[in-house]
Design an enzyme around this catalytic site. Structure first.
Site, PDB file in Angstrom:
ATOM      1  N   LYS A 227       6.899  60.526-126.690  1.00  0.00           N
ATOM      2  CA  LYS A 227       6.957  59.134-126.260  1.00  0.00           C
ATOM      3  C   LYS A 227       5.537  58.606-126.100  1.00  0.00           C
ATOM      4  O   LYS A 227       4.692  59.263-125.516  1.00  0.00           O
ATOM      5  CB  LYS A 227       7.688  59.105-124.913  1.00  0.00           C
ATOM      6  CG  LYS A 227       8.346  57.805-124.590  1.00  0.00           C
ATOM      7  CD  LYS A 227       9.135  57.939-123.294  1.00  0.00           C
ATOM      8  CE  LYS A 227       9.345  56.572-122.697  1.00  0.00           C
ATOM      9  NZ  LYS A 227       9.836  56.625-121.340  1.00  0.00           N
TER      10      LYS A 227
ATOM     11  N   HIS B  37       4.857  55.308-124.995  1.00  0.00           N
ATOM     12  CA  HIS B  37       4.742  54.247-123.985  1.00  0.00           C
ATOM     13  C   HIS B  37       5.259  54.791-122.646  1.00  0.00           C
ATOM     14  O   HIS B  37       5.602  55.963-122.546  1.00  0.00           O
ATOM     15  CB  HIS B  37       5.563  53.036-124.418  1.00  0.00           C
ATOM     16  CG  HIS B  37       7.011  53.356-124.594  1.00  0.00           C
ATOM     17  ND1 HIS B  37       7.505  53.989-125.711  1.00  0.00           N
ATOM     18  CD2 HIS B  37       8.070  53.175-123.768  1.00  0.00           C
ATOM     19  CE1 HIS B  37       8.796  54.166-125.572  1.00  0.00           C
ATOM     20  NE2 HIS B  37       9.171  53.688-124.403  1.00  0.00           N
TER      21      HIS B  37
END
Ligand code: OMP
Length: 213
Positions: free
Chosen positions: A103, A105
């Site tokens: 991921k 963000h």
């Protein structure tokens, strides 16, 4: 075989997690039995499953700090094992799992849950050739954590690349201990004691003679 081990085999048969027939394994071998943990697929199944994992863990007496469940199948297993340890053994254990996709963000990173620090107990469904487990070892090593053990549902007790079983190779390569709720040997003794399943015994024994350790 302990009572919880016999109960676990019966649970797996009842849910058709453990099936007999002809199955191609990840290793390419054709097996007369297959264990599909994904079929423990209801709330009650998961609650029961966690109790078996927790029982095997307590039985092993191995010390650890964090449960780690590798994506994807290890995730519900680590979760339900942590719940069972709290509910049935009064032990509050941190747990953690990884994402397969990183991921970029929000909180970022590929690990979710408790920090992967200290002595790690890796939980998963099955080890046949050990490929999946080796990938998880890299994640643990990257975090600088130590693996204290690996807990799985079924040890198929199959040869790896050479004479050692895949599990013995994992134990040697990572200086760790692999524990399982049940082994192929437990399954064979269960089949011997239960006439309802006796018809599957010859093929399972023949497979064991070819690939077993
Ligand atoms: P290795 O990575 O070869 O150790 O195989 C482990 C994986 O094989 C499991 O995570 C499953 O995807 C799959 N598997 C089962 O789930 N149950 C079995 O009885 C046998 C296998 C297998 O393909 O060997």
């Amino acid at each position: 075989m302990k009572d919880y081990q016999k109960e676990f085999i019966e649970f797996a048969l009842e849910k058709q997690v453990l099936k007999f027939g002809e199955f191609t394994l990840k290793s390419g071998r054709t097996s007369p039995y297959f264990f599909n943990a994904g079929l423990f697929n209801t709330g009650r199944d998961l609650a029961r499953l966690g109790r078996f994992y927790a029982a095997a863990l307590v039985d092993s007496n191995i010390e650890f700090d964090v449960l780690f469940g590798p994506a994807y199948k290890g995730i519900p297993i680590a979760t339900t094992t942590a719940v069972a340890l709290a509910d049935h053994h009064d032990v509050d254990t941190p747990y953690c799992f990884n994402r397969k996709e990183k991921k970029t963000h929000g909180e970022g990173g590929s690990l979710v849950g408790a920090e992967l620090n200290g002595k790690i107990m890796l939980v998963d469904d099955v080890i046949t050739a050990g490929t999946a487990i080796r990938e998880s070892m890299e994640i643990i090593a990257q975090q600088g954590a130590d693996l204290s053990g690996v807990l799985i549902a079924l040890d198929r007790q199959e040869k790896g690349k050479a004479e050692l079983s895949a599990i013995q190779e994992v134990e040697r390569d990572f200086n760790t201990k692999v524990i399982s709720i049940v082994t192929l040997a437990d399954l064979v003794s269960y089949l011997k004691q239960n006439p309802d399943y006796a018809e599957f015994l010859p093929k399972v024994e023949a497979y064991r003679a070819s690939y077993g350790v």
